[in-house]
Motif scaffolding. Sequence first.
Motif, PDB file in Angstrom:
ATOM      1  N   GLY A 149      -4.800   1.989  -0.697  1.00  0.00           N
ATOM      2  CA  GLY A 149      -5.879   1.290  -0.006  1.00  0.00           C
ATOM      3  C   GLY A 149      -6.714   2.263   0.811  1.00  0.00           C
ATOM      4  O   GLY A 149      -6.216   3.291   1.285  1.00  0.00           O
ATOM      5  N   ASP A 150      -7.989   1.880   1.008  1.00  0.00           N
ATOM      6  CA  ASP A 150      -8.792   2.715   1.911  1.00  0.00           C
ATOM      7  C   ASP A 150      -8.381   2.477   3.365  1.00  0.00           C
ATOM      8  O   ASP A 150      -8.887   3.148   4.276  1.00  0.00           O
ATOM      9  N   SER A 151      -7.410   1.586   3.571  1.00  0.00           N
ATOM     10  CA  SER A 151      -6.761   1.479   4.885  1.00  0.00           C
ATOM     11  C   SER A 151      -6.111   2.812   5.254  1.00  0.00           C
ATOM     12  O   SER A 151      -5.740   3.018   6.406  1.00  0.00           O
ATOM     13  N   VAL A 169      -7.440  -9.600  -4.688  1.00  0.00           N
ATOM     14  CA  VAL A 169      -6.825  -9.675  -3.353  1.00  0.00           C
ATOM     15  C   VAL A 169      -7.601 -10.710  -2.541  1.00  0.00           C
ATOM     16  O   VAL A 169      -8.829 -10.717  -2.537  1.00  0.00           O
ATOM     17  N   LEU A 204      -0.924  -0.121  -4.082  1.00  0.00           N
ATOM     18  CA  LEU A 204      -2.350   0.013  -3.801  1.00  0.00           C
ATOM     19  C   LEU A 204      -2.577   1.197  -2.879  1.00  0.00           C
ATOM     20  O   LEU A 204      -2.057   1.221  -1.754  1.00  0.00           O
ATOM     21  N   THR A 248       0.852  -1.184   0.000  1.00  0.00           N
ATOM     22  CA  THR A 248       0.000   0.000   0.000  1.00  0.00           C
ATOM     23  C   THR A 248       0.896   1.245   0.000  1.00  0.00           C
ATOM     24  O   THR A 248       2.047   1.205   0.438  1.00  0.00           O
ATOM     25  N   ASP A 282      -8.357   2.146  -4.226  1.00  0.00           N
ATOM     26  CA  ASP A 282      -9.573   1.547  -3.677  1.00  0.00           C
ATOM     27  C   ASP A 282     -10.782   2.451  -3.891  1.00  0.00           C
ATOM     28  O   ASP A 282     -10.695   3.675  -3.680  1.00  0.00           O
ATOM     29  N   GLU A 325      -7.894 -11.841   1.294  1.00  0.00           N
ATOM     30  CA  GLU A 325      -7.482 -11.381   2.630  1.00  0.00           C
ATOM     31  C   GLU A 325      -7.953 -12.335   3.732  1.00  0.00           C
ATOM     32  O   GLU A 325      -9.139 -12.693   3.794  1.00  0.00           O
ATOM     33  N   HIS A 345     -11.547  -8.057  -4.524  1.00  0.00           N
ATOM     34  CA  HIS A 345     -11.072  -8.219  -3.138  1.00  0.00           C
ATOM     35  C   HIS A 345     -12.050  -9.171  -2.454  1.00  0.00           C
ATOM     36  O   HIS A 345     -13.231  -8.846  -2.313  1.00  0.00           O
ATOM     37  N   VAL A 355       0.340  -3.899   4.172  1.00  0.00           N
ATOM     38  CA  VAL A 355       0.203  -2.468   4.436  1.00  0.00           C
ATOM     39  C   VAL A 355       1.608  -1.937   4.767  1.00  0.00           C
ATOM     40  O   VAL A 355       2.281  -2.468   5.663  1.00  0.00           O
ATOM     41  N   ILE A 385      -3.054 -11.539   1.404  1.00  0.00           N
ATOM     42  CA  ILE A 385      -2.650 -10.840   2.634  1.00  0.00           C
ATOM     43  C   ILE A 385      -3.246 -11.667   3.765  1.00  0.00           C
ATOM     44  O   ILE A 385      -4.470 -11.812   3.852  1.00  0.00           O
ATOM     45  N   LYS A 424      -9.962  -0.831  -7.239  1.00  0.00           N
ATOM     46  CA  LYS A 424     -10.264  -2.094  -6.551  1.00  0.00           C
ATOM     47  C   LYS A 424     -11.584  -1.925  -5.800  1.00  0.00           C
ATOM     48  O   LYS A 424     -11.834  -0.847  -5.246  1.00  0.00           O
TER      49      LYS A 424
HETATM   50  O1  KIV Z   1      -7.092  -1.020   2.038  1.00  0.00           O
HETATM   51  C1  KIV Z   1      -6.123  -1.787   1.960  1.00  0.00           C
HETATM   52  O2  KIV Z   1      -4.994  -1.464   2.373  1.00  0.00           O
HETATM   53  C2  KIV Z   1      -6.331  -3.105   1.382  1.00  0.00           C
HETATM   54  C3  KIV Z   1      -5.239  -4.111   1.564  1.00  0.00           C
HETATM   55  C4  KIV Z   1      -5.263  -4.629   2.953  1.00  0.00           C
HETATM   56  C5  KIV Z   1      -5.318  -5.203   0.570  1.00  0.00           C
HETATM   57  O3  KIV Z   1      -7.343  -3.358   0.819  1.00  0.00           O
END
Ligand code: KIV
Length: 273
Positions: A49-51, A186, A47, A28, A89, A188, A143, A221, A209, A119
């Motif tokens: 990511g929305d993380s 992905v 990525l 990410t 994302d 997870e 995902h 991440v 992941i 994604k």
């Molecule tokens: O949002 C994110 O970082 C993710 C990863 C955990 C794959 O979707």
Amino acid sequence: MTASVRPVTAPADFRAMKQRGERSAWLTAYDAAFAEILGRAGVDGLLVGDSVGQVFAGFGTTLPVTLEQMIYHGGAVVRGAPESFVVVDLPFLTYQTSVRDAVWNAGRVLKETGAAAVKLEGGRAFARTVRRLVRGSIPTMGHLGLLPQSVRALGGYPLQGADEAAATALRDDAQALQDAGCFAIVLEKVPAPVARAISETLEIPAIGIGAGAGCDGQILVLYDLLGLTGRFRPRFVRRYAELGQDAGRAVHAYVRDVKDGSFPSEAESYEAP
Ligand code: KIV
């Protein structure tokens, strides 16, 4: 160090990598500075990511993240690593509402960030959405397994595909996403044997992941890998550095130097003209 590998440039390259038996390494990224480092280090896919909502913004879940925030971070990552393959994302409520919303919002992501793909989370229920995105020339990554945007429905972040019925449902979801046109998926927090079996069935790569070594690639991440997240230590994370501790030491030394007057030195100051 700059990696000598040719950068991945098209979604289909990931399928070709799988055919060659080559694993892809994903991370990410949320900002230009780290994106540049990852691009130079030979990461195959970045990525956004929305993380970002948890790691960067301090929210408890990914649910509060907005499309505008993803576009902001996506643009920063693309500017930091213009040669890299960047996926952004689609955040919660930007594609679940209708296929039309999905196409519009995903299209905005590609237009306004310069990213290569989007994604989204979910299986068969989103196959029609994926088909429309791909038909609209919006490369899409799936995902499956643990879906963080479903945290309220799941009541947390449990292991997925843990019994036979759930594993079969996961495999069917993966097949549906591949048939709909996803270029990769992905997977997870899925038991390793289940993830391996799904990876072996698919022609497109499964990027794991918390899904074991049988996947076609791995994603982590970035902040977890670098040791920037103190409390979050799930078993699937390998911490390659402890930058949080290094940063703490550096800032501590700065505070000390300011207080005792040793910073800035003469060499760090301007002389009178
Ligand atoms: O949002 C994110 O970082 C993710 C990863 C955990 C794959 O979707």
